[in-house]
Scaffold this active site. Structure first.
Site, short mmCIF file in Angstrom:
data_model
loop_
_atom_site.label_atom_id
_atom_site.label_comp_id
_atom_site.label_asym_id
_atom_site.label_seq_id
_atom_site.Cartn_x
_atom_site.Cartn_y
_atom_site.Cartn_z
N HIS A 175 14.44 54.35 -47.28
CA HIS A 175 14.23 52.90 -48.38
C HIS A 175 14.13 51.28 -47.94
CE1 HIS A 175 17.51 52.13 -45.85
NE2 HIS A 175 18.72 51.86 -46.79
N HIS A 227 15.54 48.82 -48.60
CA HIS A 227 17.11 48.01 -47.63
C HIS A 227 16.01 46.87 -46.20
CE1 HIS A 227 20.88 49.05 -49.65
NE2 HIS A 227 19.89 48.13 -50.26
N ASP A 285 16.95 45.97 -43.62
CA ASP A 285 17.22 46.31 -42.08
C ASP A 285 16.72 47.62 -41.67
OD1 ASP A 285 19.31 47.41 -44.29
OD2 ASP A 285 20.59 48.00 -42.53
N HIS A 286 15.27 48.03 -43.12
CA HIS A 286 14.68 49.30 -42.63
C HIS A 286 12.73 48.60 -43.19
CE1 HIS A 286 18.55 52.47 -42.61
NE2 HIS A 286 18.89 51.34 -43.68
N HIS A 337 22.98 57.15 -52.01
CA HIS A 337 22.87 55.39 -51.35
C HIS A 337 22.79 54.59 -52.57
CE1 HIS A 337 22.88 52.18 -48.28
NE2 HIS A 337 21.83 51.40 -48.19
N ASP A 387 20.46 55.56 -45.10
CA ASP A 387 21.91 55.77 -45.54
C ASP A 387 22.54 56.47 -46.74
OD1 ASP A 387 21.08 53.80 -43.72
OD2 ASP A 387 21.59 51.49 -44.99
N HIS A 420 22.87 53.70 -36.75
CA HIS A 420 22.71 53.25 -37.97
C HIS A 420 24.40 52.79 -38.09
CE1 HIS A 420 23.32 51.55 -42.44
NE2 HIS A 420 21.88 51.45 -42.31
#
Length: 388
Positions: free
Chosen positions: A63, A65, A67-68, A186, A256, A329
């Site tokens: 995804h 976001h 942090d990914h 998510h 996530d 995670h």
């Protein structure tokens, strides 16, 4: 049989810590490396690991976001020999085109292509080698809004892969491995991936076949066909049948999620399930535990943010009959415990106690092995092996 190795390059959730980098996982398949997510700092983690940057051929984004995905553009610049150009563009071969080489493939949900294209265009990054972005589209995704933005010279046309019965049953396939995907729930569109190895030859006992080959004068090279499970007819009419093939290994790598139910069928009987466990209720262990917290409250809070607890991960592992569960995670509150093999992690006893408590919460609901991932943890996936 192919070598399958998993190396965790980042095991943190929203914020990195001294012991955990943002999300990234390297899957080494013989000589190739496939990355799953590419959080900020991933290329630095690669430099500290045994993973080879030049071996990366595919990147799978769960995804968008940050942090990914915030590490993807820097990684592309390094992997594909990118630079910011020269004053005289005529002197920079990157400005006029790219090398005729196999493109680095990127897979991800809607928005992945826009993120990569806008990032490269507005940072004036020129790449020497090509890449391609394949998007996993859902019926609710908006139309592609990139028509007005020029495509970088290094970007090749990618596929928009539409769902079939709510999943993407085959987004990639070669003679040895295939990849399927499905949406998982998510706070934003998120994808889980399932990597499957093709059926592998069964175990063969040469003594069952060699006497027959010698008796009828067939060459010993016939054993290769038998090893592949083929049937061979001898000159005297006897038919020798090789051992049946065994199912290949299966890995389920989830992004996530507070509910991965849509991928349950694809993930069934996974040899390794990698599932997030962002938050945990650890009274008496985690000093930040609130007096009013309970296991139910922490689970409800995790769900409201689109995340899971160790117990939720374990219940899903049990549901799909996974062989092993690897938790990943983690909140920045949970330091990665020290690993003597990599000499990385927090050496304080509290770190080890915390991760053992998280593992134990999952173990209450899952009978197979449970492991808490730490940065630079690496293991081979073999039939019947155990994760250390």
């Amino acid at each position: 049989m192919s070598n399958i190795n998993i190396t965790f390059l980042g095991t943190a959730s929203a914020q990195p810590s001294r012991t955990r980098n943002h999300s990234a996982l390297a899957l080494r398949l013989d000589g190739d490396v496939w990355l799953f997510d590419c959080g900020e700092g991933t290329q630095r983690q690669i430099q500290k690991s045994a993973v080879k940057m030049g071996r990366i051929t595919k990147v799978f984004i769960t995804h968008t976001h940050g942090d990914h995905i915030f590490g993807l553009l820097p990684l592309l610049a390094s992997r594909l020999n990118g630079a910011g150009g020269m004053i005289d563009e005529a002197l920079d071969p990157r400005a006029s085109g790219v090398t005729d080489s196999e493109p680095l493939e990127i897979y991800g949900p809607s928005g992945t292509r826009a993120y990569v294209r806008t990032g490269l265009v507005y940072t004036h990054t020129l790449l020497s080698s090509p890449y391609v972005v394949h998007e996993l589209r859902t019926p609710n995704d908006p139309p592609d809004s990139l028509a007005s933005l020029p495509r970088p010279a290094a970007e090749l046309p990618g596929r928009d892969i539409e769902q079939v019965d709510g999943a993407w049953p085959e987004i990639y396939k070669d003679v040895t491995f295939s990849v399927a995907a499905a949406p998982i729930l998510h706070s934003v569109s998120c994808v889980g991936y399932v990597v499957r190895e093709a059926a592998i030859p069964g175990k063969i006992d040469p003594q069952q076949y060699i006497p027959h080959l010698k008796r009828t004068g067939l060459p010993m090279s016939t054993m290769r066909r038998l090893q592949q499970g083929e049937a061979v007819q001898l000159p005297d009419g006897t038919i020798l049948r090789g051992p049946p093939k065994r199912p290949g290994r299966k890995l389920a790598i989830l992004g996530d999620t507070y509910d991965p139910s849509p991928i349950a069928e694809l993930a069934m009987h996974a040899d390794v399930l990698i599932h997030e466990a962002t938050n945990a209720h650890l009274p008496g262990i985690d000093p930040e535990t609130k007096a009013s917290d309970t296991y139910t409250i922490v689970e409800e809070r995790s769900r409201s943010r689109g995340h899971s607890t160790p117990q939720m991960a374990a219940l899903f592992a049990a549901r799909v009959n996974a062989r092993k569960l690897v938790l990943n995670h983690f909140s920045s509150r949970y330091a990665g415990d020290y690993d003597p093999a990599t000499q990385h992690g927090d050496q304080r006893p509290a770190a080890k106690e915390t991760m053992e408590a998280i593992r134990a919460l999952a173990q209450l609901h899952f009978n197979g092995p449970v492991v808490c991932a730490r940065d630079f943890m690496t293991f081979d996936v073999q039939h019947g092996d155990s994760v250390q």
